[in-house]
Design a protein around this motif. Structure first.
Motif, PDB file in Angstrom:
ATOM      1  N   HIS A 234       0.842  -1.193   0.000  1.00 38.85           N
ATOM      2  CA  HIS A 234       0.000   0.000   0.000  1.00 38.85           C
ATOM      3  C   HIS A 234       0.878   1.246   0.000  1.00 38.85           C
ATOM      4  CE1 HIS A 234      -3.246   2.748   0.817  1.00 38.85           C
ATOM      5  NE2 HIS A 234      -2.662   3.162   1.932  1.00 38.85           N
ATOM      6  N   LEU A 235       0.580   2.172  -0.912  1.00 39.92           N
ATOM      7  CA  LEU A 235       1.306   3.433  -0.996  1.00 39.92           C
ATOM      8  C   LEU A 235       0.499   4.525  -0.305  1.00 39.92           C
ATOM      9  CD1 LEU A 235       2.569   3.329  -4.713  1.00 39.92           C
ATOM     10  CD2 LEU A 235       3.680   2.442  -2.652  1.00 39.92           C
ATOM     11  N   HIS A 236       1.149   5.250   0.593  1.00 39.37           N
ATOM     12  CA  HIS A 236       0.474   6.292   1.382  1.00 39.37           C
ATOM     13  C   HIS A 236       1.199   7.619   1.175  1.00 39.37           C
ATOM     14  CE1 HIS A 236      -1.694   8.259   4.587  1.00 39.37           C
ATOM     15  NE2 HIS A 236      -0.552   8.585   5.175  1.00 39.37           N
ATOM     16  N   LEU A 237       0.424   8.681   0.976  1.00 39.53           N
ATOM     17  CA  LEU A 237       0.979  10.014   0.741  1.00 39.53           C
ATOM     18  C   LEU A 237       0.637  10.914   1.912  1.00 39.53           C
ATOM     19  CD1 LEU A 237       2.409  12.052  -1.101  1.00 39.53           C
ATOM     20  CD2 LEU A 237       0.198  12.479  -2.208  1.00 39.53           C
ATOM     21  N   ASP A 238       1.648  11.646   2.397  1.00 41.16           N
ATOM     22  CA  ASP A 238       1.478  12.558   3.532  1.00 41.16           C
ATOM     23  C   ASP A 238       2.159  13.876   3.183  1.00 41.16           C
ATOM     24  OD1 ASP A 238       1.274  13.880   5.919  1.00 41.16           O
ATOM     25  OD2 ASP A 238       2.606  12.548   7.037  1.00 41.16           O
ATOM     26  N   ALA A 278       6.078  14.749   2.472  1.00 43.99           N
ATOM     27  CA  ALA A 278       6.591  16.004   1.916  1.00 43.99           C
ATOM     28  C   ALA A 278       6.381  17.108   2.937  1.00 43.99           C
ATOM     29  CB  ALA A 278       5.895  16.343   0.605  1.00 43.99           C
ATOM     30  N   ARG A 279       7.449  17.850   3.188  1.00 40.08           N
ATOM     31  CA  ARG A 279       7.400  18.950   4.138  1.00 40.08           C
ATOM     32  C   ARG A 279       8.117  20.165   3.542  1.00 40.08           C
ATOM     33  NH1 ARG A 279       4.370  15.750   5.724  1.00 40.08           N
ATOM     34  NH2 ARG A 279       4.144  14.832   7.816  1.00 40.08           N
ATOM     35  N   ARG A 280       7.800  21.333   4.092  1.00 41.78           N
ATOM     36  CA  ARG A 280       8.456  22.566   3.648  1.00 41.78           C
ATOM     37  C   ARG A 280       9.867  22.619   4.210  1.00 41.78           C
ATOM     38  NH1 ARG A 280       4.794  25.844   5.016  1.00 41.78           N
ATOM     39  NH2 ARG A 280       3.889  26.243   2.947  1.00 41.78           N
ATOM     40  N   GLY A 281      10.820  23.047   3.374  1.00 40.81           N
ATOM     41  CA  GLY A 281      12.190  23.178   3.810  1.00 40.81           C
ATOM     42  C   GLY A 281      12.462  24.528   4.448  1.00 40.81           C
ATOM     43  N   SER A 282      13.741  24.818   4.665  1.00 37.41           N
ATOM     44  CA  SER A 282      14.126  26.051   5.353  1.00 37.41           C
ATOM     45  C   SER A 282      14.119  27.265   4.439  1.00 37.41           C
ATOM     46  CB  SER A 282      15.520  25.891   5.969  1.00 37.41           C
ATOM     47  OG  SER A 282      16.478  25.558   4.974  1.00 37.41           O
ATOM     48  N   GLU A 288      11.373  19.036   1.473  1.00 39.46           N
ATOM     49  CA  GLU A 288      11.967  17.849   2.085  1.00 39.46           C
ATOM     50  C   GLU A 288      11.047  16.662   1.831  1.00 39.46           C
ATOM     51  OE1 GLU A 288      12.818  18.374   6.188  1.00 39.46           O
ATOM     52  OE2 GLU A 288      14.450  19.829   5.842  1.00 39.46           O
ATOM     53  N   LEU A 289      11.592  15.648   1.185  1.00 37.19           N
ATOM     54  CA  LEU A 289      10.845  14.441   0.851  1.00 37.19           C
ATOM     55  C   LEU A 289      11.395  13.274   1.645  1.00 37.19           C
ATOM     56  CD1 LEU A 289      10.621  14.763  -3.046  1.00 37.19           C
ATOM     57  CD2 LEU A 289       8.747  15.060  -1.424  1.00 37.19           C
ATOM     58  N   GLU A 290      10.498  12.411   2.096  1.00 39.43           N
ATOM     59  CA  GLU A 290      10.887  11.185   2.776  1.00 39.43           C
ATOM     60  C   GLU A 290      10.129  10.024   2.161  1.00 39.43           C
ATOM     61  OE1 GLU A 290      10.442  11.174   6.965  1.00 39.43           O
ATOM     62  OE2 GLU A 290      11.406  13.119   7.275  1.00 39.43           O
ATOM     63  N   VAL A 291      10.823   8.924   1.958  1.00 37.72           N
ATOM     64  CA  VAL A 291      10.201   7.682   1.511  1.00 37.72           C
ATOM     65  C   VAL A 291      10.564   6.613   2.532  1.00 37.72           C
ATOM     66  CG1 VAL A 291      10.042   5.950  -0.314  1.00 37.72           C
ATOM     67  CG2 VAL A 291      10.331   8.363  -0.910  1.00 37.72           C
ATOM     68  N   LEU A 292       9.555   6.082   3.193  1.00 37.34           N
ATOM     69  CA  LEU A 292       9.763   5.110   4.264  1.00 37.34           C
ATOM     70  C   LEU A 292       9.094   3.794   3.909  1.00 37.34           C
ATOM     71  CD1 LEU A 292       8.751   8.089   5.642  1.00 37.34           C
ATOM     72  CD2 LEU A 292       9.713   6.970   7.642  1.00 37.34           C
ATOM     73  N   ASP A 293       9.762   2.696   4.196  1.00 35.42           N
ATOM     74  CA  ASP A 293       9.151   1.384   4.025  1.00 35.42           C
ATOM     75  C   ASP A 293       9.217   0.622   5.342  1.00 35.42           C
ATOM     76  OD1 ASP A 293      11.619  -0.219   4.251  1.00 35.42           O
ATOM     77  OD2 ASP A 293      12.155   0.626   2.305  1.00 35.42           O
TER      78      ASP A 293
END
Length: 368
Positions: A234-238, A278-282, A288-293
């Motif tokens: 399952h792919l989840h987007l945040d 995905a989050r806002r950077g400085s 800022e992107l994160e891919v977690l498994d």
């Protein structure tokens, strides 16, 4: 010519700019030694009343021996260089010339070795380019093939939505073909970036939708061939905040996210989850992107090798039946695209599984 405090020549220019180990110095020394030997033997002959013919024979023999020694020291490395150059001309770039001399031949040996290194690197880059292109073209081709096969087999109808999906994959295939010239100019640092402002949520939502479609397509193709592939993850987007925007090249970032998702899916457990954050950077419009498994993760000792080309890992293996580590190019391509933006990509600490963190700079800050 510079001199030291005691009136001596600078060590950077010994012997008046001529190296004491140069061929010119050796040939000059050969002439001087030959003259000294002949003069010495003539003086001995005059004091001991030795016949001149013996002196002549002795001086010739000594001179020939010294000349032979010097000639061998000069021609032996030339034979070695000739053999290496012949190997290079036949496509073997692995041989090198011994660099154990401090004269002009030593400099020539270094030059030949540098040339061999450059040619070997170019050959390796050519092969990697072919592998990169094959890796990148596989995804849209698989998706397009699945859509067309479903239409031909009557599984789906050729309605506008289905054809738009096929058209989207065709357009992506065309864009990937256009990047061939960009890849060929990679080493020269002239790969263009088409940065623009875009909304992150709809953009990443489209990337995940394509990833799901490709996974389903691969599963159908693999089941028809009797093998297995992953379509149970399952792919989840945040994305936070939902109105988050970024300033980057969307096509390059698509390469980054798609390859990171593909890698995470391969290493996820059955019915696991892959999360894209995905989050806002400085900086303004930085990202800022994160891919977690939820897989076994990457040992810390392997973190520095994760993004090397053709590195498929030696400790962990993907989950699921028939899974494999791929070609080992996906993460290398992701790093290449991030580097083009001047960003950073790396493995980050995680309580479970693997966490890849990508930082994109966005717009430069304005001076106050």
């Amino acid at each position: 010519m510079s001199e030291g405090p005691a009136g001596r020549r600078s060590p950077k220019e010994p012997w008046g700019g001529v190296s004491p180990f140069s061929i010119k110095t050796k040939l000059g020394a050969l002439v001087v030694i030959a003259v000294l030997i002949t003069t010495g033997l003539m003086m001995i002959a005059m004091r001991t009343a030795t016949e001149l013919r013996f002196i002549t024979v002795f001086s010739m023999i000594a001179t020939l021996l010294i000349t032979q020694f010097v000639a061998h020291s000069l021609t032996a490395p030339l034979d070695d260089m000739n053999a290496v150059a012949r190997s290079i001309s036949h496509g073997d770039y692995t041989r090198r010339v011994r660099e154990n001399r401090r004269d002009e031949l030593g400099d020539l040996a270094q030059t030949i070795n540098r040339m061999a290194d450059d040619l070997e690197a170019q050959e390796r880059q050519r092969k990697e380019l072919v592998a990169n292109v094959s890796h990148e073209l596989r995804t849209p081709i698989a998706g397009l093939r699945a859509v067309l096969e479903n239409i031909v087999d009557g599984v789906t109808q050729a309605d506008p939505e289905t054809m738009r999906t096929a058209l989207k994959q065709t357009e992506r295939l065309g864009r990937l073909v256009e990047t061939l010239l960009d890849l060929s100019r990679l080493d020269n640092g002239v790969v263009p970036l088409k940065k623009r402002r875009f909304e992150v949520w709809p953009y990443l939502s489209g990337v995940l939708k394509e990833a799901n479609m490709v996974a389903t397509a691969r599963a159908g193709i693999a089941s028809g061939s009797g093998s297995h592939t992953r379509n149970d993850v399952h792919l989840h987007l945040d994305v936070s905040p939902p109105e988050l925007t970024a300033h980057a090249d969307p096509e390059r970032i698509h390469q980054v996210v798609a390859n990171l998702i593909d890698n995470a899916v391969k290493h996820s457990p059955a019915h696991g989850r892959v999360t894209v954050k995905a989050r806002r950077g400085s900086l303004p419009e930085s990202l800022e992107l994160e891919v977690l498994d939820e897989g076994p993760g990457i040992p810390r000792s392997e973190w520095h090798r994760v993004f090397e080309r053709f590195n498929r890992g030696q400790v962990r293996r993907p989950h699921g039946p028939g899974s494999d580590g791929g070609t080992g190019l996906g993460l290398a391509i992701a790093r290449w695209a991030v580097d083009l933006h001047g960003g950073r990509i790396g493995v980050a600490e995680s309580d479970r599984g693997c966490r890849i963190l990508v930082t994109l700079p966005g717009l430069p800050s304005l001076p106050s």
